[in-house]
Design a protein around this motif. Structure first.
Motif, PDB file in Angstrom:
ATOM      1  N   ILE A 103      16.056  58.349  69.785  1.00 33.41           N
ATOM      2  CA  ILE A 103      16.556  59.011  68.581  1.00 33.41           C
ATOM      3  C   ILE A 103      17.181  58.012  67.621  1.00 33.41           C
ATOM      4  O   ILE A 103      17.240  58.236  66.403  1.00 33.41           O
ATOM      5  N   GLN A 104      17.632  56.878  68.134  1.00 32.78           N
ATOM      6  CA  GLN A 104      18.241  55.861  67.280  1.00 32.78           C
ATOM      7  C   GLN A 104      17.221  55.234  66.330  1.00 32.78           C
ATOM      8  O   GLN A 104      17.601  54.617  65.330  1.00 32.78           O
ATOM      9  N   GLU A 105      15.951  55.350  66.643  1.00 25.79           N
ATOM     10  CA  GLU A 105      14.918  54.756  65.792  1.00 25.79           C
ATOM     11  C   GLU A 105      14.485  55.668  64.646  1.00 25.79           C
ATOM     12  O   GLU A 105      13.716  55.251  63.784  1.00 25.79           O
ATOM     13  N   VAL A 106      14.979  56.889  64.617  1.00 20.31           N
ATOM     14  CA  VAL A 106      14.622  57.812  63.539  1.00 20.31           C
ATOM     15  C   VAL A 106      15.177  57.285  62.217  1.00 20.31           C
ATOM     16  O   VAL A 106      16.353  56.921  62.122  1.00 20.31           O
ATOM     17  N   SER A 107      14.327  57.245  61.186  1.00 20.66           N
ATOM     18  CA  SER A 107      14.711  56.678  59.891  1.00 20.66           C
ATOM     19  C   SER A 107      14.394  57.668  58.776  1.00 20.66           C
ATOM     20  O   SER A 107      13.712  58.673  58.977  1.00 20.66           O
ATOM     21  N   ASP A 108      14.883  57.359  57.584  1.00 20.37           N
ATOM     22  CA  ASP A 108      14.582  58.189  56.418  1.00 20.37           C
ATOM     23  C   ASP A 108      13.087  58.214  56.128  1.00 20.37           C
ATOM     24  O   ASP A 108      12.568  59.219  55.642  1.00 20.37           O
ATOM     25  N   GLN A 109      12.407  57.119  56.414  1.00 19.47           N
ATOM     26  CA  GLN A 109      10.964  57.088  56.214  1.00 19.47           C
ATOM     27  C   GLN A 109      10.279  58.138  57.092  1.00 19.47           C
ATOM     28  O   GLN A 109       9.435  58.907  56.626  1.00 19.47           O
ATOM     29  N   GLY A 110      10.661  58.173  58.358  1.00 15.84           N
ATOM     30  CA  GLY A 110      10.066  59.145  59.259  1.00 15.84           C
ATOM     31  C   GLY A 110      10.492  60.570  58.934  1.00 15.84           C
ATOM     32  O   GLY A 110       9.672  61.494  58.942  1.00 15.84           O
ATOM     33  N   LEU A 111      11.772  60.767  58.603  1.00 16.22           N
ATOM     34  CA  LEU A 111      12.270  62.102  58.301  1.00 16.22           C
ATOM     35  C   LEU A 111      11.601  62.676  57.060  1.00 16.22           C
ATOM     36  O   LEU A 111      11.267  63.866  57.020  1.00 16.22           O
ATOM     37  N   SER A 112      11.412  61.849  56.055  1.00 20.12           N
ATOM     38  CA  SER A 112      10.727  62.337  54.848  1.00 20.12           C
ATOM     39  C   SER A 112       9.269  62.668  55.155  1.00 20.12           C
ATOM     40  O   SER A 112       8.710  63.606  54.566  1.00 20.12           O
ATOM     41  N   ALA A 113       8.665  61.947  56.081  1.00 17.83           N
ATOM     42  CA  ALA A 113       7.284  62.253  56.483  1.00 17.83           C
ATOM     43  C   ALA A 113       7.225  63.583  57.240  1.00 17.83           C
ATOM     44  O   ALA A 113       6.294  64.373  57.059  1.00 17.83           O
ATOM     45  N   TYR A 114       8.225  63.838  58.083  1.00 13.34           N
ATOM     46  CA  TYR A 114       8.269  65.125  58.790  1.00 13.34           C
ATOM     47  C   TYR A 114       8.416  66.275  57.792  1.00 13.34           C
ATOM     48  O   TYR A 114       7.766  67.326  57.929  1.00 13.34           O
ATOM     49  N   MET A 115       9.271  66.075  56.798  1.00 13.13           N
ATOM     50  CA  MET A 115       9.462  67.097  55.771  1.00 13.13           C
ATOM     51  C   MET A 115       8.160  67.365  55.024  1.00 13.13           C
ATOM     52  O   MET A 115       7.783  68.523  54.795  1.00 13.13           O
ATOM     53  N   LEU A 116       7.471  66.293  54.661  1.00 10.27           N
ATOM     54  CA  LEU A 116       6.214  66.446  53.921  1.00 10.27           C
ATOM     55  C   LEU A 116       5.179  67.197  54.753  1.00 10.27           C
ATOM     56  O   LEU A 116       4.468  68.066  54.243  1.00 10.27           O
ATOM     57  N   GLY A 117       5.093  66.879  56.040  1.00 14.21           N
ATOM     58  CA  GLY A 117       4.143  67.556  56.912  1.00 14.21           C
ATOM     59  C   GLY A 117       4.423  69.045  57.008  1.00 14.21           C
ATOM     60  O   GLY A 117       3.502  69.874  56.972  1.00 14.21           O
ATOM     61  N   LEU A 118       5.697  69.415  57.116  1.00 14.71           N
ATOM     62  CA  LEU A 118       6.069  70.824  57.187  1.00 14.71           C
ATOM     63  C   LEU A 118       5.715  71.565  55.903  1.00 14.71           C
ATOM     64  O   LEU A 118       5.173  72.680  55.930  1.00 14.71           O
ATOM     65  N   ILE A 119       6.020  70.952  54.773  1.00 16.67           N
ATOM     66  CA  ILE A 119       5.779  71.609  53.486  1.00 16.67           C
ATOM     67  C   ILE A 119       4.277  71.751  53.227  1.00 16.67           C
ATOM     68  O   ILE A 119       3.815  72.795  52.743  1.00 16.67           O
ATOM     69  N   LYS A 120       3.500  70.731  53.549  1.00 15.92           N
ATOM     70  CA  LYS A 120       2.053  70.793  53.324  1.00 15.92           C
ATOM     71  C   LYS A 120       1.399  71.865  54.191  1.00 15.92           C
ATOM     72  O   LYS A 120       0.537  72.630  53.724  1.00 15.92           O
TER      73      LYS A 120
END
Length: 211
Positions: free
Chosen positions: A117-134
């Motif tokens: 969990i320490q490796e989670v970054s804003d880059q990955g989180l924004s990608a997760y958000m984009l995947g959910l919205i799409k």
């Protein structure tokens, strides 16, 4: 002598009056449950993402979208459960990002799955958000074609452009920071492809009045 309770006709009428109108198709019922469950899934995951986001700009995007989707969820529940107009109309989602896209590829570190969990970054989180919205935008577009109730159908179909806008907002955020790079073709290839179609004349509608 029977002691079983027999409801009166007036009580039956009252129960019938309390029952919401069943003005939905059978297939629509399953679609509606999937839509509402998806809204909950997105909102639940946004709550999780909020704990790990570091960039204030990304956090603001998440909060803005979270508020909008929550209101849409409430409107959808109202229209699905009653078949009637909600207590207020759905608003249009307006993003804060500029429409400027950065084109081209720059060197970047190869991607790999996180191992903690320490490796989670804003880059990955924004990608997760984009995947959910799409994925939600695709679901709403597909199911709106099969909803029979006109009010619920309008709420869902009108939501598609809003989710497209939310997805575009996240893309622009990622693109601005180099998370989502956009390669281009060679200029001559792009020019050739852009010139490979021509318009055709449109015949006037014979039923259209000419003033």
């Amino acid at each position: 002598m029977e002691n079983s309770f027999q409801p009166s006709q007036s009580m039956n009428n009252q129960a019938g009056q309390m029952q919401p109108p069943l003005n939905h198709g059978g297939h629509e019922m399953f679609d509606a449950h999937e839509i509402l469950a998806t809204f909950i899934n997105v909102l639940d995951q946004y709550v999780i993402f909020d704990q790990y986001i570091q960039d204030p700009e990304l956090k603001q995007i998440l909060k803005h979208q979270q508020q909008f989707i929550t209101d849409l969820y409430n409107i959808s529940v109202q229209t699905f459960s009653t078949g009637q107009k909600p207590d207020h109309s759905q608003t249009v989602y307006n993003m804060d990002q500029s429409n400027d896209v950065v084109y081209g590829m720059k060197p970047s570190q190869p991607k790999k799955p996180n191992t903690s969990i320490q490796e989670v970054s804003d880059q990955g989180l924004s990608a997760y958000m984009l995947g959910l919205i799409k994925s939600t935008a695709s679901l709403l577009a597909m199911t709106s074609l099969e909803i029979t109730n006109p009010v619920f159908r309008r709420v869902i179909s009108d939501s598609v452009p809003n989710f497209i806008e939310m997805g575009y907002e996240i893309f622009l955020y990622q693109n601005k920071r180099g998370y989502y790079q956009v390669p281009q073709l060679q200029p001559q290839d792009m020019t050739a492809m852009m010139s490979s179609f021509v318009e055709v004349p449109v015949s006037p509608n014979p039923n259209q009045e000419i003033h």
